[in-house]
Scaffold this motif. Structure first.
Motif, PDB file in Angstrom:
ATOM      1  N   LEU A  92     -16.833  13.743  11.367  1.00 36.27           N
ATOM      2  CA  LEU A  92     -16.177  13.345   9.876  1.00 36.27           C
ATOM      3  C   LEU A  92     -15.584  14.288   9.318  1.00 36.27           C
ATOM      4  O   LEU A  92     -14.652  14.285   8.882  1.00 36.27           O
ATOM      5  CB  LEU A  92     -17.127  12.579   9.222  1.00 36.27           C
ATOM      6  CG  LEU A  92     -16.670  11.921   7.843  1.00 36.27           C
ATOM      7  CD1 LEU A  92     -15.549  10.989   7.945  1.00 36.27           C
ATOM      8  CD2 LEU A  92     -18.077  11.219   7.283  1.00 36.27           C
ATOM      9  N   SER A  93     -16.514  15.440   9.018  1.00 39.24           N
ATOM     10  CA  SER A  93     -16.084  16.659   8.502  1.00 39.24           C
ATOM     11  C   SER A  93     -14.501  17.335   8.956  1.00 39.24           C
ATOM     12  O   SER A  93     -13.633  17.433   8.089  1.00 39.24           O
ATOM     13  CB  SER A  93     -16.996  17.758   8.460  1.00 39.24           C
ATOM     14  OG  SER A  93     -18.070  17.247   7.855  1.00 39.24           O
ATOM     15  N   GLN A  94     -14.433  17.206  10.223  1.00 34.78           N
ATOM     16  CA  GLN A  94     -13.306  17.719  10.971  1.00 34.78           C
ATOM     17  C   GLN A  94     -12.171  16.554  10.449  1.00 34.78           C
ATOM     18  O   GLN A  94     -11.044  16.948  10.310  1.00 34.78           O
ATOM     19  CB  GLN A  94     -13.462  17.725  12.504  1.00 34.78           C
ATOM     20  CG  GLN A  94     -14.130  18.950  12.783  1.00 34.78           C
ATOM     21  CD  GLN A  94     -14.205  18.825  14.425  1.00 34.78           C
ATOM     22  OE1 GLN A  94     -13.695  18.309  15.107  1.00 34.78           O
ATOM     23  NE2 GLN A  94     -15.020  20.077  14.910  1.00 34.78           N
ATOM     24  N   TRP A  95     -12.316  15.394  10.651  1.00 37.66           N
ATOM     25  CA  TRP A  95     -11.382  14.281  10.241  1.00 37.66           C
ATOM     26  C   TRP A  95     -10.952  14.787   8.873  1.00 37.66           C
ATOM     27  O   TRP A  95      -9.657  14.383   8.611  1.00 37.66           O
ATOM     28  CB  TRP A  95     -11.935  13.068  10.488  1.00 37.66           C
ATOM     29  CG  TRP A  95     -12.202  12.462  11.889  1.00 37.66           C
ATOM     30  CD1 TRP A  95     -12.094  13.115  12.994  1.00 37.66           C
ATOM     31  CD2 TRP A  95     -12.699  11.247  12.281  1.00 37.66           C
ATOM     32  NE1 TRP A  95     -12.374  12.264  14.138  1.00 37.66           N
ATOM     33  CE2 TRP A  95     -12.697  11.107  13.627  1.00 37.66           C
ATOM     34  CE3 TRP A  95     -13.028  10.106  11.528  1.00 37.66           C
ATOM     35  CZ2 TRP A  95     -12.988  10.143  14.137  1.00 37.66           C
ATOM     36  CZ3 TRP A  95     -13.202   8.830  12.279  1.00 37.66           C
ATOM     37  CH2 TRP A  95     -13.378   8.706  13.475  1.00 37.66           C
ATOM     38  N   ILE A  96     -11.877  14.896   7.939  1.00 38.71           N
ATOM     39  CA  ILE A  96     -11.485  15.037   6.576  1.00 38.71           C
ATOM     40  C   ILE A  96     -10.535  16.263   6.478  1.00 38.71           C
ATOM     41  O   ILE A  96      -9.505  16.331   6.000  1.00 38.71           O
ATOM     42  CB  ILE A  96     -12.727  15.232   5.659  1.00 38.71           C
ATOM     43  CG1 ILE A  96     -13.042  13.732   5.553  1.00 38.71           C
ATOM     44  CG2 ILE A  96     -12.303  15.461   4.337  1.00 38.71           C
ATOM     45  CD1 ILE A  96     -14.773  13.761   4.947  1.00 38.71           C
ATOM     46  N   SER A  97     -11.132  17.472   7.063  1.00 38.69           N
ATOM     47  CA  SER A  97     -10.368  18.814   6.898  1.00 38.69           C
ATOM     48  C   SER A  97      -8.990  18.766   7.645  1.00 38.69           C
ATOM     49  O   SER A  97      -8.074  19.596   7.114  1.00 38.69           O
ATOM     50  CB  SER A  97     -11.236  19.912   7.385  1.00 38.69           C
ATOM     51  OG  SER A  97     -11.256  19.744   8.757  1.00 38.69           O
ATOM     52  N   ARG A  98      -8.833  17.986   8.514  1.00 38.33           N
ATOM     53  CA  ARG A  98      -7.551  18.104   9.410  1.00 38.33           C
ATOM     54  C   ARG A  98      -6.704  17.020   8.969  1.00 38.33           C
ATOM     55  O   ARG A  98      -5.454  16.798   9.399  1.00 38.33           O
ATOM     56  CB  ARG A  98      -7.672  17.652  10.856  1.00 38.33           C
ATOM     57  CG  ARG A  98      -8.422  18.862  11.331  1.00 38.33           C
ATOM     58  CD  ARG A  98      -8.806  18.573  12.969  1.00 38.33           C
ATOM     59  NE  ARG A  98      -9.434  19.930  13.346  1.00 38.33           N
ATOM     60  CZ  ARG A  98     -10.158  19.749  14.606  1.00 38.33           C
ATOM     61  NH1 ARG A  98     -10.142  18.695  15.292  1.00 38.33           N
ATOM     62  NH2 ARG A  98     -10.678  21.162  15.024  1.00 38.33           N
ATOM     63  N   GLY A  99      -7.044  16.137   7.789  1.00 36.26           N
ATOM     64  CA  GLY A  99      -6.183  15.007   7.129  1.00 36.26           C
ATOM     65  C   GLY A  99      -6.343  13.789   7.926  1.00 36.26           C
ATOM     66  O   GLY A  99      -5.302  12.999   7.529  1.00 36.26           O
ATOM     67  N   HIS A 100      -7.091  13.800   8.967  1.00 41.08           N
ATOM     68  CA  HIS A 100      -7.118  12.147   9.586  1.00 41.08           C
ATOM     69  C   HIS A 100      -7.662  11.218   8.752  1.00 41.08           C
ATOM     70  O   HIS A 100      -7.437  10.206   8.992  1.00 41.08           O
ATOM     71  CB  HIS A 100      -7.732  12.475  10.840  1.00 41.08           C
ATOM     72  CG  HIS A 100      -7.079  13.259  11.702  1.00 41.08           C
ATOM     73  ND1 HIS A 100      -5.825  13.040  12.149  1.00 41.08           N
ATOM     74  CD2 HIS A 100      -7.357  14.567  12.403  1.00 41.08           C
ATOM     75  CE1 HIS A 100      -5.356  13.868  13.094  1.00 41.08           C
ATOM     76  NE2 HIS A 100      -6.452  14.753  13.211  1.00 41.08           N
ATOM     77  N   PHE A 101      -8.613  11.500   7.586  1.00 38.90           N
ATOM     78  CA  PHE A 101      -9.329  10.663   6.818  1.00 38.90           C
ATOM     79  C   PHE A 101      -9.237  11.112   5.396  1.00 38.90           C
ATOM     80  O   PHE A 101      -9.636  12.491   5.352  1.00 38.90           O
ATOM     81  CB  PHE A 101     -10.575  10.472   7.265  1.00 38.90           C
ATOM     82  CG  PHE A 101     -11.707   9.374   6.489  1.00 38.90           C
ATOM     83  CD1 PHE A 101     -11.223   8.084   6.399  1.00 38.90           C
ATOM     84  CD2 PHE A 101     -12.546   9.861   5.497  1.00 38.90           C
ATOM     85  CE1 PHE A 101     -11.912   7.498   5.399  1.00 38.90           C
ATOM     86  CE2 PHE A 101     -12.956   9.111   4.613  1.00 38.90           C
ATOM     87  CZ  PHE A 101     -12.873   7.738   4.618  1.00 38.90           C
ATOM     88  N   ARG A 102      -8.826  10.548   4.276  1.00 43.41           N
ATOM     89  CA  ARG A 102      -8.672  10.911   2.997  1.00 43.41           C
ATOM     90  C   ARG A 102      -9.994  10.077   2.325  1.00 43.41           C
ATOM     91  O   ARG A 102      -9.782   8.772   2.012  1.00 43.41           O
ATOM     92  CB  ARG A 102      -7.616  10.384   2.373  1.00 43.41           C
ATOM     93  CG  ARG A 102      -7.470  10.803   1.156  1.00 43.41           C
ATOM     94  CD  ARG A 102      -5.740  10.334   0.605  1.00 43.41           C
ATOM     95  NE  ARG A 102      -5.144   9.454   1.523  1.00 43.41           N
ATOM     96  CZ  ARG A 102      -4.764   8.297   0.835  1.00 43.41           C
ATOM     97  NH1 ARG A 102      -4.879   8.144  -0.422  1.00 43.41           N
ATOM     98  NH2 ARG A 102      -4.395   7.327   1.468  1.00 43.41           N
TER      99      ARG A 102
END
Length: 152
Positions: free
Chosen positions: A20-30
């Motif tokens: 989840l942290s990677q999704w957030i940092s890579r812009g996949h989840f806002r």
């Protein structure tokens, strides 16, 4: 408004905190609320609904970029709503028209509107009952009681 920790959210959505942290940092989840470095992130009902949808989409082997685009559109639809009950009777869909139309059509719509989309015969369509996947995820989060016995 009820919020949850990252640990509660990832357990409910069958993922890891790193994922989840990677999704957030890579812009996949806002996430709904931006935080400063070092600040604890809290997730609201919109976050849980979007992540529950992402979990459901993962079962169908969609790419992370594809899921992110779909969930971003869902996030926009949920932005003006007060709680999950506001989407009662609606489904979220993504219709791909192939060469007939270069961009997919997405939206949180009533059953009547969804039938209208299906009558136009998209090449592929993804339909998600957001309220159901949200309730399933929320049901997986244990209720923590405070000293007074009230749920937090």
């Amino acid at each position: 408004m009820r919020t949850w920790t990252i640990h509660e959210i990832v357990d409910a959505c069958a993922m890891t905190t790193g994922e989840l942290s990677q999704w957030i940092s890579r812009g996949h989840f806002r996430p709904s609320v931006a935080v400063r470095p070092g600040q604890r992130r809290r997730f609201d009902w919109r976050d849980l609904a979007c992540l529950a949808v992402m979990r459901m989409l993962r079962k169908h082997s969609l790419s992370l970029d594809g899921m992110a685009l779909i969930v971003s559109d869902l996030r926009d639809d949920l932005a003006g709503m007060n709680d999950i009950s506001d989407i009662s009777g609606r489904s979220f869909f993504c219709a791909d028209w192939g060469k007939k139309q270069p961009c997919p059509t997405v939206g949180l719509v009533t059953e009547t509107d969804l039938f209208a989309v299906l009558k136009r015969r998209p090449e592929t369509v993804i339909i998600v009952d957001v309220a159901t996947v949200y309730r399933d995820a929320a049901g997986a989060i244990p209720v923590v009681t405070a000293a007074g016995g009230a749920a937090q």
